[in-house]
Write an enzyme that holds these catalytic residues in place. Structure first.
Site, PDB file in Angstrom:
ATOM      1  N   TYR A 198       7.578   2.025  -7.879  1.00 33.72           N
ATOM      2  CA  TYR A 198       6.769   0.640  -7.867  1.00 33.72           C
ATOM      3  C   TYR A 198       6.625   0.502  -9.309  1.00 33.72           C
ATOM      4  O   TYR A 198       6.621  -0.747  -9.700  1.00 33.72           O
ATOM      5  CB  TYR A 198       5.846   0.852  -6.849  1.00 33.72           C
ATOM      6  CG  TYR A 198       6.099   1.010  -5.336  1.00 33.72           C
ATOM      7  CD1 TYR A 198       7.061   0.599  -4.993  1.00 33.72           C
ATOM      8  CD2 TYR A 198       5.218   1.935  -4.653  1.00 33.72           C
ATOM      9  CE1 TYR A 198       7.500   0.769  -3.559  1.00 33.72           C
ATOM     10  CE2 TYR A 198       5.454   2.219  -3.311  1.00 33.72           C
ATOM     11  CZ  TYR A 198       6.620   1.600  -2.707  1.00 33.72           C
ATOM     12  OH  TYR A 198       7.065   1.889  -1.432  1.00 33.72           O
ATOM     13  N   GLU A 211       0.770  -1.341  -0.035  1.00 31.68           N
ATOM     14  CA  GLU A 211       0.041   0.072  -0.008  1.00 31.68           C
ATOM     15  C   GLU A 211       1.110   1.351   0.057  1.00 31.68           C
ATOM     16  O   GLU A 211       2.066   1.306   0.764  1.00 31.68           O
ATOM     17  CB  GLU A 211      -0.889   0.079   1.176  1.00 31.68           C
ATOM     18  CG  GLU A 211      -2.058  -0.887   1.313  1.00 31.68           C
ATOM     19  CD  GLU A 211      -1.701  -2.084   1.967  1.00 31.68           C
ATOM     20  OE1 GLU A 211      -2.428  -3.169   1.793  1.00 31.68           O
ATOM     21  OE2 GLU A 211      -0.655  -2.397   2.599  1.00 31.68           O
TER      22      GLU A 211
END
Length: 154
Positions: free
Chosen positions: A116, A104
């Site tokens: 990411y 998250e």
């Protein structure tokens, strides 16, 4: 150099955590739990010249891994440390034959989201009001491959 986190690293790690995530920072007792009691946790630090500049906590649970916490000293961001820690997390999950990895990230953290995405994570949803200040989290997932057996007849 990346190495396993030790209890003696906690002063530095907790200081970094508080500097990076003031409103949602993990407490020392949380890191102690992760190090000593959580059977799924794999913790690593990035250390250079005796100074810890980053850390990652990866939970490896059967065929799924999750990055529970990752941080890099603000003064050392954009130097490749985050990439190295992320690669270490993925390598750890692959070594244990995980199929997927999730994490998250704050919806407002464009830098982290970009990192990411660079490593193959894709946004698959949001966790509403996930953070203490009410901000949503973006749920991101990466397929790893692992050694999943597609024959479920046995």
């Amino acid at each position: 150099m990346i190495r396993r986190m030790q209890e003696s690293d906690l002063d530095s790690v907790v200081t970094l955590e508080n500097n990076l995530f003031s409103s949602d920072a993990w407490e020392r007792k949380t890191f102690l739990y992760e190090l000593n009691e959580n059977p799924y946790a794999e913790l690593f630090v990035y250390e250079e010249d005796g100074v810890i500049h980053g850390y990652v906590d990866v939970w490896v649970m059967y065929e799924q891994a999750q990055i529970a916490d990752i941080g890099v000293d603000a003064s050392m961001q954009h130097t490749g440390i985050g990439s190295q820690l992320l690669r270490k997390a993925v390598e750890t999950a692959l070594a244990k034959t995980c199929e997927t990895m999730s994490l998250e990230v704050r919806c407002s953290n464009d830098k982290a989201i970009g990192l990411y995405e660079k490593y193959g994570f894709i946004a698959v949803g949001k966790r509403k009001k996930y953070y203490g200040d009410g901000e949503d989290a973006l749920l991101m997932v990466k397929a790893l491959g692992g050694l999943y057996d597609t024959d479920i007849s046995n």
